[in-house]
Design a protein around this motif. Sequence first.
Motif, mmCIF file in Angstrom:
data_model
loop_
_atom_site.group_PDB
_atom_site.id
_atom_site.type_symbol
_atom_site.label_atom_id
_atom_site.label_comp_id
_atom_site.label_asym_id
_atom_site.label_seq_id
_atom_site.Cartn_x
_atom_site.Cartn_y
_atom_site.Cartn_z
ATOM 1 N N SER A 47 0.679 -1.239 -0.052
ATOM 2 C CA SER A 47 -0.017 0.211 0.116
ATOM 3 C C SER A 47 0.707 1.055 -0.050
ATOM 4 O O SER A 47 0.202 2.483 -0.161
ATOM 5 C CB SER A 47 -1.009 0.164 1.237
ATOM 6 O OG SER A 47 -0.309 0.344 2.602
ATOM 7 N N VAL A 48 2.171 1.259 0.099
ATOM 8 C CA VAL A 48 2.815 2.098 0.305
ATOM 9 C C VAL A 48 3.200 2.987 -1.135
ATOM 10 O O VAL A 48 3.239 2.139 -2.219
ATOM 11 C CB VAL A 48 4.349 2.204 0.869
ATOM 12 C CG1 VAL A 48 5.283 1.294 -0.077
ATOM 13 C CG2 VAL A 48 5.214 3.457 1.300
ATOM 14 N N THR A 49 2.973 4.225 -1.351
ATOM 15 C CA THR A 49 3.373 4.697 -2.570
ATOM 16 C C THR A 49 4.646 5.963 -2.554
ATOM 17 O O THR A 49 4.894 6.096 -1.373
ATOM 18 C CB THR A 49 2.016 5.675 -3.148
ATOM 19 O OG1 THR A 49 1.962 6.907 -1.940
ATOM 20 C CG2 THR A 49 0.670 4.870 -2.851
ATOM 21 N N ALA A 50 4.768 6.450 -3.696
ATOM 22 C CA ALA A 50 5.841 7.401 -3.671
ATOM 23 C C ALA A 50 5.677 8.709 -2.913
ATOM 24 O O ALA A 50 6.603 9.249 -2.420
ATOM 25 C CB ALA A 50 6.215 7.634 -5.117
ATOM 26 N N ASN A 51 4.308 8.976 -2.697
ATOM 27 C CA ASN A 51 3.844 9.991 -2.015
ATOM 28 C C ASN A 51 3.451 9.890 -0.571
ATOM 29 O O ASN A 51 3.205 10.611 0.291
ATOM 30 C CB ASN A 51 2.979 11.032 -2.710
ATOM 31 C CG ASN A 51 3.264 11.342 -4.213
ATOM 32 O OD1 ASN A 51 4.220 11.823 -4.202
ATOM 33 N ND2 ASN A 51 2.504 11.124 -5.096
ATOM 34 N N SER A 105 7.593 -2.068 -0.427
ATOM 35 C CA SER A 105 7.936 -1.708 0.832
ATOM 36 C C SER A 105 8.658 -0.390 1.121
ATOM 37 O O SER A 105 8.868 0.467 0.270
ATOM 38 C CB SER A 105 9.438 -2.744 1.041
ATOM 39 O OG SER A 105 10.297 -2.553 0.128
ATOM 40 N N PHE A 106 9.175 -0.228 2.232
ATOM 41 C CA PHE A 106 9.747 0.974 2.881
ATOM 42 C C PHE A 106 10.711 0.616 3.936
ATOM 43 O O PHE A 106 10.642 -0.475 4.352
ATOM 44 C CB PHE A 106 8.766 2.098 3.235
ATOM 45 C CG PHE A 106 8.265 1.768 4.525
ATOM 46 C CD1 PHE A 106 8.502 2.198 5.882
ATOM 47 C CD2 PHE A 106 6.938 1.197 4.342
ATOM 48 C CE1 PHE A 106 7.788 1.916 6.772
ATOM 49 C CE2 PHE A 106 6.169 0.855 5.269
ATOM 50 C CZ PHE A 106 6.533 1.281 6.856
ATOM 51 N N THR A 107 11.766 1.194 4.069
ATOM 52 C CA THR A 107 12.855 0.873 5.153
ATOM 53 C C THR A 107 12.922 1.898 6.240
ATOM 54 O O THR A 107 12.849 3.212 5.955
ATOM 55 C CB THR A 107 14.343 0.947 4.509
ATOM 56 O OG1 THR A 107 14.290 -0.060 3.059
ATOM 57 C CG2 THR A 107 15.489 0.530 5.248
ATOM 58 N N ILE A 108 12.761 1.629 7.349
ATOM 59 C CA ILE A 108 13.128 2.301 8.529
ATOM 60 C C ILE A 108 14.451 2.214 8.840
ATOM 61 O O ILE A 108 15.119 1.081 9.121
ATOM 62 C CB ILE A 108 12.012 1.999 9.799
ATOM 63 C CG1 ILE A 108 10.742 1.762 9.336
ATOM 64 C CG2 ILE A 108 12.300 2.842 10.912
ATOM 65 C CD1 ILE A 108 9.531 1.275 10.260
#
Length: 132
Positions: free
Chosen positions: A80-84, A110-113
């Motif tokens: 569900s993560v988008t570029a914005n 994905s995203f990275t924390i």
Amino acid sequence: MRKLTIGSTVVEQLDNSGNYAIAGKLLSGLPADYNGTQGQFNGSVSVTAVGAGYRVVEGANAKQGVATLSSGVAVVSNTSVTANSRIFLTAQDNNSTGVLRVSARTAGTSFTITSSVITDSGVVAYQIFEPA
């Protein structure tokens, strides 16, 4: 009185000032458009009962969840993560003492924390919002 159906829930307009009730709970100032998957409100949403609030489902690909850092990093798989996406992070224990940030993202994947302390191993809560 105007009625609007959202999914299987009937929303009743209580008066002409834009006050609505959903399942007996009062929402104020909510002129609403609904397309079957999203509600759009041109006004404020007020939660006025003590102890009441917003609830968001957690789980695979959800807009809210937790991740555990390993050596100061956690990769969160989330379609569900988008570029914005605006991703808010909060440490949930004392094992994350560094500054938390989103260091990378791949839309739809994905995203990275990343923590500023590479030994951090704590649990981090995230909330994903999309700009209107």
